[in-house]
Design a protein around this motif. Sequence first.
Motif, PDB file in Angstrom:
ATOM      1  N   ARG A  47       0.607  -1.166  -0.064  1.00  0.00           N
ATOM      2  CA  ARG A  47      -0.158  -0.002   0.135  1.00  0.00           C
ATOM      3  C   ARG A  47       0.964   1.208   0.078  1.00  0.00           C
ATOM      4  N   LEU A  48       1.797   1.153   0.727  1.00  0.00           N
ATOM      5  CA  LEU A  48       2.682   2.447   0.945  1.00  0.00           C
ATOM      6  C   LEU A  48       3.321   2.643  -0.616  1.00  0.00           C
ATOM      7  N   LYS A  49       3.804   1.558  -0.961  1.00  0.00           N
ATOM      8  CA  LYS A  49       4.450   1.645  -2.328  1.00  0.00           C
ATOM      9  C   LYS A  49       3.685   2.202  -3.403  1.00  0.00           C
ATOM     10  N   ARG A  50       2.420   1.868  -3.382  1.00  0.00           N
ATOM     11  CA  ARG A  50       1.239   2.244  -4.306  1.00  0.00           C
ATOM     12  C   ARG A  50       1.176   3.946  -4.247  1.00  0.00           C
ATOM     13  N   LEU A  51       1.044   4.245  -2.961  1.00  0.00           N
ATOM     14  CA  LEU A  51       0.842   5.705  -2.713  1.00  0.00           C
ATOM     15  C   LEU A  51       2.144   6.603  -3.136  1.00  0.00           C
ATOM     16  N   HIS A  52       3.429   5.741  -2.764  1.00  0.00           N
ATOM     17  CA  HIS A  52       4.385   6.766  -3.172  1.00  0.00           C
ATOM     18  C   HIS A  52       4.541   6.794  -4.870  1.00  0.00           C
ATOM     19  N   GLU A  53       3.831   5.635  -5.575  1.00  0.00           N
ATOM     20  CA  GLU A  53       4.021   5.924  -6.922  1.00  0.00           C
ATOM     21  C   GLU A  53       3.080   6.930  -7.476  1.00  0.00           C
TER      22      GLU A  53
END
Length: 180
Positions: A47-53
């Motif tokens: 989830r954090l990776k998706r938000l960062h992208e």
Amino acid sequence: MIHPPAMGGKTAWGVSRETVHRGTDDPEEIRMLKEAQGSFNAREEERLKRLHEMDKNAAQILEERRQRKSAFDPMQVSKWGDVDAFRKQQEEALLKMQEMKEQKRNEKRQRKLLEKGEKKRKKEKKKKKGKKEKKKKDKKDKKEKKKKKKEKKKKKKKSSSSSSSDSSDSSDSSDSSSSS
């Protein structure tokens, strides 16, 4: 320092607690807890990776949304289904529902009127019967009262006559006893 989720902290499900285990704890349960915590951590990382992208591509995402919004045509919605036909169908259904409701109301009113009519008839019959019965009872009561009064009068006469004779007898007896 632990922060609430609104401030960027983790929820209670993701808080990793120090796992202090005792020798009596079930090893299978401990393993399941560790797996659950590991899967949560993996989901949180994704989830954090998706938000960062999304943060990196924010300008591109906004542009795409603006284009979709400007290209939106409300009339195209009718391609998915005939809106007018659907509206007519809904109106017909509502009319049927209202008609059924009115029918039920009318039937209920008729039943109530019939019940009231029957009740009135029954009440009238009961009243007539009741009046006749009351008259009969009243007559019986009056006769019984008269009989009771007569009996009381007879008792009074008997008691008064007997008491007067008793008193005369007693006075005679007292006179005779005093003379001897």
